[in-house]
Design a protein around this motif. Structure first.
Motif, PDB file in Angstrom:
ATOM      1  N   HIS A  17       0.895  -1.171  -0.113  1.00  0.00           N
ATOM      2  CA  HIS A  17      -0.113   0.026   0.029  1.00  0.00           C
ATOM      3  C   HIS A  17       0.896   1.362   0.008  1.00  0.00           C
ATOM      4  O   HIS A  17       1.979   1.139   0.879  1.00  0.00           O
ATOM      5  CB  HIS A  17      -0.816  -0.024   1.329  1.00  0.00           C
ATOM      6  CG  HIS A  17      -1.903  -1.067   1.132  1.00  0.00           C
ATOM      7  ND1 HIS A  17      -3.256  -0.800   0.680  1.00  0.00           N
ATOM      8  CD2 HIS A  17      -2.139  -2.283   1.679  1.00  0.00           C
ATOM      9  CE1 HIS A  17      -3.881  -2.224   0.510  1.00  0.00           C
ATOM     10  NE2 HIS A  17      -3.205  -2.865   1.260  1.00  0.00           N
ATOM     11  N   CYS A  26      -3.497   5.032  -4.015  1.00  0.00           N
ATOM     12  CA  CYS A  26      -2.788   3.620  -4.012  1.00  0.00           C
ATOM     13  C   CYS A  26      -3.698   2.724  -4.611  1.00  0.00           C
ATOM     14  O   CYS A  26      -4.816   3.001  -4.935  1.00  0.00           O
ATOM     15  CB  CYS A  26      -3.139   3.161  -2.301  1.00  0.00           C
ATOM     16  SG  CYS A  26      -2.641   1.564  -1.880  1.00  0.00           S
ATOM     17  N   CYS A  28      -5.437   0.047  -4.171  1.00  0.00           N
ATOM     18  CA  CYS A  28      -6.545  -0.610  -3.733  1.00  0.00           C
ATOM     19  C   CYS A  28      -7.815   0.310  -3.942  1.00  0.00           C
ATOM     20  O   CYS A  28      -8.868  -0.121  -3.494  1.00  0.00           O
ATOM     21  CB  CYS A  28      -6.080  -0.906  -2.274  1.00  0.00           C
ATOM     22  SG  CYS A  28      -6.014   0.258  -1.027  1.00  0.00           S
ATOM     23  N   HIS A  48      -7.340   1.890   3.541  1.00  0.00           N
ATOM     24  CA  HIS A  48      -7.006   1.122   2.578  1.00  0.00           C
ATOM     25  C   HIS A  48      -7.920  -0.072   2.442  1.00  0.00           C
ATOM     26  O   HIS A  48      -7.963  -0.583   3.741  1.00  0.00           O
ATOM     27  CB  HIS A  48      -5.501   0.991   2.673  1.00  0.00           C
ATOM     28  CG  HIS A  48      -4.712   2.027   2.303  1.00  0.00           C
ATOM     29  ND1 HIS A  48      -4.231   2.138   1.230  1.00  0.00           N
ATOM     30  CD2 HIS A  48      -4.253   2.959   3.067  1.00  0.00           C
ATOM     31  CE1 HIS A  48      -3.352   3.376   1.127  1.00  0.00           C
ATOM     32  NE2 HIS A  48      -3.344   3.803   2.344  1.00  0.00           N
TER      33      HIS A  48
HETATM   34 ZN   LIG Z   1      -3.961   0.650  -0.115  1.00  0.00          ZN
END
Ligand SMILES: [Zn+2]
Length: 57
Positions: A17, A26, A28, A48
């Protein structure tokens, strides 16, 4: 006014991350939430997601 960005990320997740910036960029696709801090100023909480779906359990 100072704003602070905090990152919350799953421990031992399958991917790295990106917590080095103040942007939610990021891999995600993190969720950004405004948070009020102890000193009354506003900050950002970057949450996240874990790619293994752990948070759905
Ligand atoms: Zn992340």
């Amino acid at each position: 006014m100072n704003t602070h960005t905090l990152h919350v990320r799953p421990i031992d997740d399958l991917i790295e991350h990106d917590t080095s910036t103040e942007e939610p960029n990021c891999l995600c696709g993190p969720t950004v939430k405004p948070v009020k801090q102890d000193d009354g100023s506003m900050g950002w909480l970057i949450v996240h997601a874990s790619l293994d779906g752990r948070e759905l359990v």
